[in-house]
Design an enzyme around this catalytic site. Structure first.
Site, mmCIF file in Angstrom:
data_model
loop_
_atom_site.group_PDB
_atom_site.id
_atom_site.type_symbol
_atom_site.label_atom_id
_atom_site.label_comp_id
_atom_site.label_asym_id
_atom_site.label_seq_id
_atom_site.Cartn_x
_atom_site.Cartn_y
_atom_site.Cartn_z
ATOM 1 N N GLN A 208 9.799 60.153 45.902
ATOM 2 C CA GLN A 208 8.614 59.399 45.517
ATOM 3 C C GLN A 208 7.985 59.914 44.235
ATOM 4 O O GLN A 208 6.957 59.377 43.803
ATOM 5 C CB GLN A 208 7.577 59.431 46.651
ATOM 6 C CG GLN A 208 8.049 58.816 47.946
ATOM 7 C CD GLN A 208 8.293 57.321 47.857
ATOM 8 O OE1 GLN A 208 7.819 56.655 46.947
ATOM 9 N NE2 GLN A 208 9.043 56.778 48.809
ATOM 10 N N CYS A 374 9.173 56.120 58.334
ATOM 11 C CA CYS A 374 10.040 57.290 58.559
ATOM 12 C C CYS A 374 9.240 58.586 58.587
ATOM 13 O O CYS A 374 9.731 59.644 58.179
ATOM 14 C CB CYS A 374 11.155 57.370 57.515
ATOM 15 S SG CYS A 374 12.361 56.034 57.650
#
Length: 420
Positions: A208, A374
């Site tokens: 990310q 997740c």
């Protein structure tokens, strides 16, 4: 960079992404699921097509022209990755299918070979399953112990508690750079410095951060770093592992087969030099070449420029979310200028289920994420079953945020009417 300049950036790149110009359910698509996967620019699509139309051949194995051209493009992409993250050597870049495979490579190659009963692995409670489950496997096999960094009151990495966990038993710290749920940006350079004081190794999950922030692995001083191409404008099925050269040289191969060998005999084999020691079998050639094209595309824009624009979008997104009654965002609030966190917002709205929000927003052409992202253990820790998540990229605009907020308001009002 002023908002006018930022707006020009989004307007400039919008037509580079064909998928963004479509309608979904009769409405213009507003794509706010970039933390799950990014869209692909024409330059990346063209790189895939060009390889298959002009250079389709296996790499490293042929003396003919097509194989030579394919090899040059494939290995050229490795050079681009090394430069993008400021690796010291191209041989420190290992192609993998994705970040999950990269973490598993380190877990099985280094972890299984180096960890003993009682050794400690430090993770955080915000980790993606990809940076949790492999270490559970390793702990079960080796007898190593998992420990977890908790959250501060603002739902960020608790650095003081982290320091209290470190000891001579600590052999590995594996931590996400940017949380895909909380949006916090973890102090990875400082984490590495503290861990190295105890002789521990550090792995950074940059899935990310690589698409959004400038990265310098030498400045961070991490031992390994992983990223996934599909979140940074490249295709699915390609990612990479960065590792310090001495560590990679000392690690045994992860998989056996073609490409990763030097010589093969009936009873034993010798292995290729880095980076090929860890790249068994025919690789994802077109995808790797397209990852190189994606890096070219991002670099031409400038990661500093992308980051600055996303900070402005983040500030605006959070200002608008405050208009929604009973909406609670996860993770720290951004500063007034949008800095201090990633360009995403995971949130809950009273008793309205995240899946219901996502379903109705989709009917209005707005794509967001819903579920546990997740990060099931984190959601349990926060005592919520799921959250909705809107995540931005440099091709998104304030106008798209306005559409999202207007539709979200209407959706929440609809469900509140049903639940009341």
């Amino acid at each position: 960079m002023t908002f006018t300049q930022a707006k020009t950036l989004a307007a400039t790149v919008h037509n580079d992404f064909p998928v963004l110009s479509q309608e979904v359910n009769g409405k213009p698509l507003v794509y706010l699921d970039n933390a799950a996967t990014s869209q692909k620019p024409i330059a990346v699509l063209n790189a895939l097509r060009y390889y298959y139309e002009h250079d389709n051949a296996n790499v490293h194995r042929g003396a003919h022209t097509l194989s030579s051209r394919a090899t040059d493009a494939y290995e050229g992409a490795r050079d681009k990755i090394a430069a993008f993250i400021h690796a010291a050597s191209r041989n420190e870049i290992i192609y993998t299918r994705n970040a999950s495979e990269a973490i598993n490579l380190v877990a099985y190659s280094w972890g299984m070979s180096n960890l003993q009963p009682g050794d400690e692995i430090i993770l955080t409670v915000m980790e993606h399953h990809s940076n949790l489950v492999p270490w559970q496997f390793v702990a079960q096999k080796t007898g190593a112990v998992l420990k977890f960094v908790q959250l501060t009151d603002t739902q960020e990495f608790d650095f003081e508690q982290f320091k209290s966990l470190l000891s001579d038993k600590t052999k590995l710290v594996s931590v996400v750079h940017v949380s895909n749920t909380l949006g916090c940006i973890n102090p990875v350079k400082e984490i590495c410095a503290e861990a190295h004081r105890y002789g521990a190794k550090v792995l950074i999950d940059a899935c990310q951060s690589a698409p959004h922030l400038p990265l310098d692995v030498q400045d961070i001083d991490c031992d390994w770093l992983v990223a996934s191409g599909h979140k940074m404008c490249a295709p699915t099925g390609i990612g990479f592992l960065y590792g310090k050269l001495d560590l990679l040289n000392a690690m045994p191969p992860f998989m056996g087969g073609g490409e990763m060998i030097a010589d093969v005999f009936f009873d034993h084999s010798t292995y290729a030099e880095l980076p090929h020691k860890f790249e068994a079998g025919t690789p994802a050639i077109a995808e790797a070449i397209a990852l190189g094209a994606a890096i070219d595309y991002l670099s031409a824009i400038g990661m500093d420029k992308i980051h600055a624009y996303e900070e402005e979008l983040t500030a605006y997104l959070f200002q608008q979310l405050e208009q929604i009654p009973n909406l609670q965002t996860l993770g720290p609030k951004p500063k007034a200028d949008g800095s201090g966190r990633a360009a995403l917002a995971a949130f809950t709205v009273g008793d309205v289920h995240a899946n219901d929000l996502s379903t109705l927003l989709d009917q209005a052409g707005v794509a967001i994420r819903s579920g546990h992202h997740c990060t099931q253990p984190l959601h349990r820790l926060l005592n919520i079953s799921s959250s909705a998540r809107a995540s931005l990229y440099f091709y998104n605009t304030r106008e798209e945020i306005d559409v999202f907020i207007a539709e979200l308001k209407e959706t929440v009002e609809f469900f509140n009417g049903i639940l009341s």
